[in-house]
Design an enzyme around this catalytic site. Structure first.
Site, short mmCIF file in Angstrom:
data_model
loop_
_atom_site.label_atom_id
_atom_site.label_comp_id
_atom_site.label_asym_id
_atom_site.label_seq_id
_atom_site.Cartn_x
_atom_site.Cartn_y
_atom_site.Cartn_z
N ARG A 177 7.06 -5.54 -0.17
CA ARG A 177 8.36 -6.19 -0.43
C ARG A 177 9.29 -5.09 -0.93
NH1 ARG A 177 9.86 -11.63 -3.59
NH2 ARG A 177 9.06 -12.43 -1.62
N LYS A 234 9.56 9.81 -9.48
CA LYS A 234 9.66 11.29 -9.45
C LYS A 234 10.30 11.76 -8.16
CE LYS A 234 5.08 11.17 -11.43
NZ LYS A 234 3.70 11.40 -10.98
N ARG A 246 5.33 -15.84 -6.26
CA ARG A 246 4.49 -16.50 -5.26
C ARG A 246 3.90 -15.57 -4.21
NH1 ARG A 246 7.64 -19.69 -7.55
NH2 ARG A 246 9.04 -17.94 -7.34
N THR A 247 4.75 -14.73 -3.63
CA THR A 247 4.28 -13.94 -2.49
C THR A 247 3.18 -12.98 -2.94
OG1 THR A 247 6.52 -14.12 -1.65
CG2 THR A 247 5.06 -12.58 -0.52
N HIS A 250 11.26 -12.45 6.16
CA HIS A 250 10.17 -12.84 5.27
C HIS A 250 9.22 -13.70 6.11
CE1 HIS A 250 7.96 -13.74 1.77
NE2 HIS A 250 8.89 -14.29 1.01
#
Ligand code: CP
Length: 317
Positions: free
Chosen positions: A115, A94, A65-66, A143
């Site tokens: 996120r 890396k 969703r986000t 959030h």
């Protein structure tokens, strides 16, 4: 014509790391603006206010969703999106640091959505970027855009947030959405009831915050009694990925489920929300009841994130 303070509010360039950094006046302003975005979010109307602007979507942790709603929001405003959903395909593999990754995104784009599994990662990102950084979830931390869309959903469904009796159910210990939401609901003077397995109770600091704002939350394990006269039931998943000890998870998994039977004695206009994804905590048989608004809630992420991007990057409908 009288100009109200909300009309002159300027959020351009601001980082959105925690809901606690927004005043109630700013939250109200974003919610009102998000309402105006609905016809643009559905595609009924079109706009190009973010034409030429680029959004970086950096997802170091899974999301449906986000990420998709941020991307949709940017596209609906005629902006473009770069980024990744799988960090193993980036130079992090890396050994590149988060700070250097952010420096790159800062040079390539006009705003950054991040996120990350580690609490504090979004705040660190904001230190290394001139562009506005939006926290799309940092571990068990914050959030804020989920919180905004949750408030927006309550306001759209109930017309007001003040005085609503809200039950927060589930993993209140590790659930980042409920920490932000409890604080924000207390800011509006909502009545709060916390229902969870004993080991997954709301952290004391969140309870203290609510009390400071004049709201005395009730904690209980009696779900049926708690929801009997509730206006909003906010259900959360028990998040396996947040448990440091798998045994602790095994002890609480399946501890509660919302189904048609348990809803027999609730108010007719009770709304059931869930940040999603759900697993077993809401039986799919509930989806067709008038109580279920969690899919609408997920859609609301689009107008809310459109409003936020428009305000942070610049360009107003
Ligand atoms: N509600 C929410 O944050 O969903 P995703 O994890 O799918 O983005």
């Amino acid at each position: 014509m009288l100009i109200t303070s909300s009309e002159i509010m300027n959020l351009k360039g601001r980082d959105i790391i925690s809901i606690r950094e927004l005043s109630k006046e700013e939250i109200n302003f974003i919610l009102d603006y998000a309402k105006k975005m609905i016809p643009y979010a559905t595609g009924e109307k079109s706009t190009d206010i973010l034409k030429g602007k680029i959004l970086s979507c950096l997802f170091f942790e899974p999301s449906t969703r986000t990420r998709l709603s941020f991307e949709t929001a940017m596209h609906r405003l005629a902006g473009r999106v770069i980024g990744f959903a799988d960090p193993t395909m980036t130079s992090q593999k890396k050994g590149e640091t988060l700070a250097d990754t952010i420096r790159m995104a800062d040079g390539y784009s006009d705003a950054i959505v991040i996120r990350h599994p580690l609490e504090g990662a979004a705040r660190l990102a904001a230190e290394f970027a001139d562009a506005p950084v939006i926290n799309a979830g940092d571990g068990a931390g914050r959030h804020p855009t989920q919180c905004l869309l949750d408030l927006f959903t309550i306001k759209m469904e109930k017309n007001r947030i003040e005085d609503q009796k809200v039950v927060l159910l589930g993993d209140l210990k590790y659930g980042r959405t409920v920490h932000s939401l409890a604080y924000a609901l207390a800011l509006y003077g909502a009545e709060l009831i916390f229902v969870s397995p004993k080991t997954l109770g709301m952290p004391k600091e969140v309870i203290r915050e609510c009390k400071k704002l004049g709201v005395e939350p009730i904690s209980t394990s009696n779900l049926e009694k708690a929801i009997r006269d509730a206006d909003v039931l906010y259900v959360t998943r028990i998040q396996k990925e947040r448990f440091p000890d798998p045994e602790e998870y095994n002890r609480v998994v399946g501890a509660y489920q919302i189904n048609r039977k348990i809803l027999e004695h609730v108010k007719e206009d009770l709304i059931i929300m869930h940040p999603l994804p759900r697993v077993t905590e809401i039986d799919p048989e509930v989806d067709s009841t008038s109580h279920a608004i969690y899919f609408k809630q997920a859609f609301n992420g689009v107008p809310v994130r459109m409003a936020l991007l428009s305000l942070l990057v610049g360009g107003r409908i």
